[in-house]
Scaffold this active site. Structure first.
Site, PDB file in Angstrom:
ATOM      1  N   LYS A  25       4.042  33.744   7.320  1.00  0.00           N
ATOM      2  CA  LYS A  25       5.174  32.698   6.835  1.00  0.00           C
ATOM      3  C   LYS A  25       5.436  33.088   5.502  1.00  0.00           C
ATOM      4  CE  LYS A  25       1.836  28.943   7.442  1.00  0.00           C
ATOM      5  NZ  LYS A  25       0.769  29.345   6.658  1.00  0.00           N
ATOM      6  N   LYS A  70      -4.142  40.525   0.866  1.00  0.00           N
ATOM      7  CA  LYS A  70      -3.697  39.524  -0.068  1.00  0.00           C
ATOM      8  C   LYS A  70      -3.650  40.067  -1.709  1.00  0.00           C
ATOM      9  CE  LYS A  70      -2.447  35.930   2.483  1.00  0.00           C
ATOM     10  NZ  LYS A  70      -2.503  34.340   2.628  1.00  0.00           N
ATOM     11  N   LYS A 101       1.676  41.818  11.161  1.00  0.00           N
ATOM     12  CA  LYS A 101       1.922  40.615  11.761  1.00  0.00           C
ATOM     13  C   LYS A 101       2.832  39.799  10.993  1.00  0.00           C
ATOM     14  CE  LYS A 101      -1.058  37.368   9.319  1.00  0.00           C
ATOM     15  NZ  LYS A 101      -1.173  35.924   9.241  1.00  0.00           N
TER      16      LYS A 101
HETATM   17  P1  ATP Z   1       0.408  33.173   4.665  1.00  0.00           P
HETATM   18  O1  ATP Z   1       1.614  34.100   5.119  1.00  0.00           O
HETATM   19  O2  ATP Z   1       0.532  31.973   3.914  1.00  0.00           O
HETATM   20  O3  ATP Z   1      -1.069  33.723   4.578  1.00  0.00           O
HETATM   21  P2  ATP Z   1       0.097  32.783   7.615  1.00  0.00           P
HETATM   22  O4  ATP Z   1       1.504  32.840   8.344  1.00  0.00           O
HETATM   23  O5  ATP Z   1      -0.681  34.170   7.902  1.00  0.00           O
HETATM   24  O6  ATP Z   1       0.117  32.374   6.256  1.00  0.00           O
HETATM   25  P3  ATP Z   1      -1.925  30.606   8.407  1.00  0.00           P
HETATM   26  O7  ATP Z   1      -1.815  29.628   7.798  1.00  0.00           O
HETATM   27  O8  ATP Z   1      -2.743  31.515   7.436  1.00  0.00           O
HETATM   28  O9  ATP Z   1      -0.621  31.518   8.333  1.00  0.00           O
HETATM   29  O10 ATP Z   1      -2.517  30.652   9.735  1.00  0.00           O
HETATM   30  C1  ATP Z   1      -2.556  29.572  10.683  1.00  0.00           C
HETATM   31  C2  ATP Z   1      -2.763  29.961  11.908  1.00  0.00           C
HETATM   32  O11 ATP Z   1      -1.797  30.812  12.811  1.00  0.00           O
HETATM   33  C3  ATP Z   1      -4.163  30.642  12.113  1.00  0.00           C
HETATM   34  O12 ATP Z   1      -4.917  30.460  13.144  1.00  0.00           O
HETATM   35  C4  ATP Z   1      -3.698  32.373  12.142  1.00  0.00           C
HETATM   36  O13 ATP Z   1      -4.480  33.024  12.841  1.00  0.00           O
HETATM   37  C5  ATP Z   1      -2.389  31.979  12.999  1.00  0.00           C
HETATM   38  N1  ATP Z   1      -1.429  33.149  12.922  1.00  0.00           N
HETATM   39  C6  ATP Z   1      -0.956  33.339  11.652  1.00  0.00           C
HETATM   40  N2  ATP Z   1      -0.119  34.536  11.978  1.00  0.00           N
HETATM   41  C7  ATP Z   1      -0.044  34.627  13.088  1.00  0.00           C
HETATM   42  C8  ATP Z   1       0.614  35.588  13.741  1.00  0.00           C
HETATM   43  N3  ATP Z   1       1.574  36.461  13.400  1.00  0.00           N
HETATM   44  N4  ATP Z   1       0.521  35.671  15.126  1.00  0.00           N
HETATM   45  C9  ATP Z   1      -0.449  35.014  15.868  1.00  0.00           C
HETATM   46  N5  ATP Z   1      -1.113  33.991  15.252  1.00  0.00           N
HETATM   47  C10 ATP Z   1      -0.968  33.728  13.800  1.00  0.00           C
END
Ligand code: ATP
Ligand code: LTN
Length: 339
Positions: A204, A119, A201
């Site tokens: 969002k 980040k 990965k």
């Molecule tokens: P950001 O991009 O804003 O950092 P993010 O998409 O990584 O957000 P989070 O809100 O941080 O999402 O994560 C919510 C949940 O979804 C967490 O348990 C995280 O481990 C899971 N998660 C996020 N991205 C993935 C992915 N690509 N595959 C599986 N699980 C995921």
């Protein structure tokens, strides 16, 4: 009051940031497990808006996304009669315990966190202290509720490890204050990859074409999957190391349909990537359809969503405050009464 049977149940805690529309990565890695767990455990599901502000957020968007995430939680099948759903910022104990735990966390531990490094590289103009101490707030979330297990995607494993270290460190000084939580990370689907760069990965906060949002219409799903990166050898086989794009699509099919990988690969043998992509789109569209129609119904009733979050916050607060008071007493803060 909880009855005996309820106190015997184990506690599950998890949180998702209202930092954008959820992706099928969030769904497959975390959210789809939330309703499954509510039958067996006391489940607490948080909308972690305090975590979201570690990256600059537009206030109107953040406010709207908190309610949208509440609607997504409910649309996924989380039942507010069985679980607690609430917003982190409505329960002040999170920030208070996080401060205390900051004093039991080492700079060196936080410097090793890969999410911080990622980040910080992504937001080089805003490497704030909150981004650095993000895992401490997450530890506070989990430890306040004495959670036994935390369902998350694989990217959060390191944050769960530091949470356990902080809990054990605190317990070794002050006695058994915190339950040391276990991560709940599934074998398949805990790391859904970006459609455009399957070595990273799905996230969002990445550009639109990299992810499928839970609210994407069928046309958008088909378009994005059609453009997903694969490879040039043409063979459909599950091999994440050498064929990350194809393997990512196969895992998406397997997790969303419940079919095992061998069966899917058997059925797809000899077929082309166009067929694989069609099959992936069909699986995604079928899985999202019920969630989307329920979401549309719920998002129209903002008052219901808000009432659900506020009553959840009240319940969460009564659990959290007990842990916080215990911690404050243990570390020697001024008493609130002389008794
Ligand atoms: P950001 O991009 O804003 O950092 P993010 O998409 O990584 O957000 P989070 O809100 O941080 O999402 O994560 C919510 C949940 O979804 C967490 O348990 C995280 O481990 C899971 N998660 C996020 N991205 C993935 C992915 N690509 N595959 C599986 N699980 C995921
Ligand atoms: N850090 C998590 C979100 C999160 C969380 C939590 C998950 C904040 N607090 C407590 C589980 C338990 C993330 O970035 N995905």
């Amino acid at each position: 009051m909880m009855d005996k049977q309820e106190t015997a149940k184990k506690t599950i805690f998890s949180g998702i940031q209202p930092s954008g529309t959820l992706t099928i990565g969030n769904y497959i890695g975390a959210l789809r497990h939330f309703p499954e767990l509510q039958e067996t455990y006391n489940c607490i599901y948080c909308i972690v808006d305090e975590h979201a502000i570690t990256v600059r957020q537009n206030p109107a968007d953040l406010r709207r996304r908190c309610l949208e995430l509440a609607a997504v939680y409910l649309a996924s099948g989380i039942d507010p009669e069985k679980c607690i759903i609430y917003c982190q910022s409505h329960v002040s104990a999170h920030a208070e315990l996080a401060w205390i735990l900051n004093c039991f966390t080492y700079m060196g531990e936080l410097q090793r966190m890969t999410q911080f490094k990622d980040k910080a590289a992504k937001h080089a103009d805003n490497i704030n202290a909150g981004l650095f101490t993000y895992p401490v707030l997450m530890a506070a979330d989990i430890l306040l509720y004495q959670a036994d297990a935390v369902p998350v995607g694989a990217d959060q494993k390191q944050h769960l490890e530091i949470t356990r270290d902080i809990a054990q460190r605190f317990n070794s000084i002050y006695g058994d204050v915190f339950t040391v939580p276990e991560p709940l990370i599934t074998k398949v689907g805990s790391r859904v990859m970006s459609l455009q760069d399957p070595t990273r990965k799905m996230s969002k906060s990445d550009p639109e074409e990299c992810f499928i949002s839970l609210l994407d219409e069928p046309d958008a799903v088909r378009r994005k999957i059609k453009r997903a990166m694969t490879d040039s050898d043409g063979e459909i086989r599950f091999d994440p190391e050498n064929k990350p794009g194809v393997s990512n699509l196969l895992s998406i099919i397997s997790t969303l349909t419940g079919e095992d990988m061998e069966t899917i690969c058997g059925e797809m043998a000899g077929k082309g990537y166009g067929d694989l992509k069609n099959r992936t789109s069909d699986a995604v569209i079928a899985a999202l359809e019920p969630l989307q129609s329920e979401y549309k119904r719920l998002i129209a009733d903002k008052q219901y969503l808000l009432d659900t979050l506020l009553s959840g916050a009240e319940k969460a607060n009564s659990i959290a405050i007990r842990t916080l008071r215990k911690v404050q007493k243990k570390i020697g803060f001024a008493p609130r009464s002389l008794k």
